[in-house]
Design an enzyme around this catalytic site. Structure first.
Site, short mmCIF file in Angstrom:
data_model
loop_
_atom_site.label_atom_id
_atom_site.label_comp_id
_atom_site.label_asym_id
_atom_site.label_seq_id
_atom_site.Cartn_x
_atom_site.Cartn_y
_atom_site.Cartn_z
N ARG A 76 0.73 -1.35 0.08
CA ARG A 76 0.18 -0.29 0.02
C ARG A 76 1.09 1.48 -0.33
O ARG A 76 0.81 2.06 -0.68
CB ARG A 76 -1.03 0.42 0.91
CG ARG A 76 -1.80 1.27 1.33
CD ARG A 76 -1.29 2.09 2.45
NE ARG A 76 -2.00 3.09 2.63
CZ ARG A 76 -1.56 4.02 2.80
NH1 ARG A 76 -0.22 5.15 3.00
NH2 ARG A 76 -2.31 5.66 2.71
N HIS A 81 2.55 6.19 -2.68
CA HIS A 81 3.46 6.74 -2.42
C HIS A 81 4.60 7.02 -3.24
O HIS A 81 5.55 8.30 -3.50
CB HIS A 81 4.65 6.89 -1.69
CG HIS A 81 4.08 6.96 -0.25
ND1 HIS A 81 3.42 8.25 0.14
CD2 HIS A 81 4.00 6.40 1.03
CE1 HIS A 81 3.20 8.12 1.85
NE2 HIS A 81 3.11 6.91 1.99
#
Length: 109
Positions: A76, A81
């Site tokens: 995730r 990011h």
């Protein structure tokens, strides 16, 4: 700490797993990488899976070590990011090789 109970977070994970499988049901990898809407939907649901796993209490994760919570959370973080550098091959491999295992493990909870 999430205001959602562990049971609801687990259901969020399961729902997102099933959505990913439904969205990609009749696809192979080549179909997947050509369909930006499906890519967006799959990535979003992987984000939900990771976020829900992250919000589970550590005590809950500790009593369910059969699920690699750390790896789920790490994936995730990587897609959130590094959103412009997402490797669709990795996304597809996780969907293809690990998602059914996760569904079975989550359903056992």
């Amino acid at each position: 700490m999430s205001k959602r109970t562990p049971e609801l977070l687990i259901q969020d994970i399961l729902d997102s797993c099933h959505k990913i499988m439904a969205y990609t049901e009749d696809m192979n990898y080549n179909d997947f990488v050509k369909d930006s809407k499906t890519i967006d939907a799959v990535i979003r649901n992987f984000e939900i899976i990771g976020e829900a796993a992250n919000r589970l209490p550590e005590s809950y994760k500790d009593i369910h070590p059969e699920i690699d919570w750390h790896r789920i959370r790490g994936f995730r973080n990587r897609i959130v990011h590094d959103y412009m550098g997402i490797d669709f091959g990795i996304v597809w491999a996780i969907r293809d090789q690990y998602l059914n295992e996760l569904i079975i493990a989550i359903e056992k909870l």
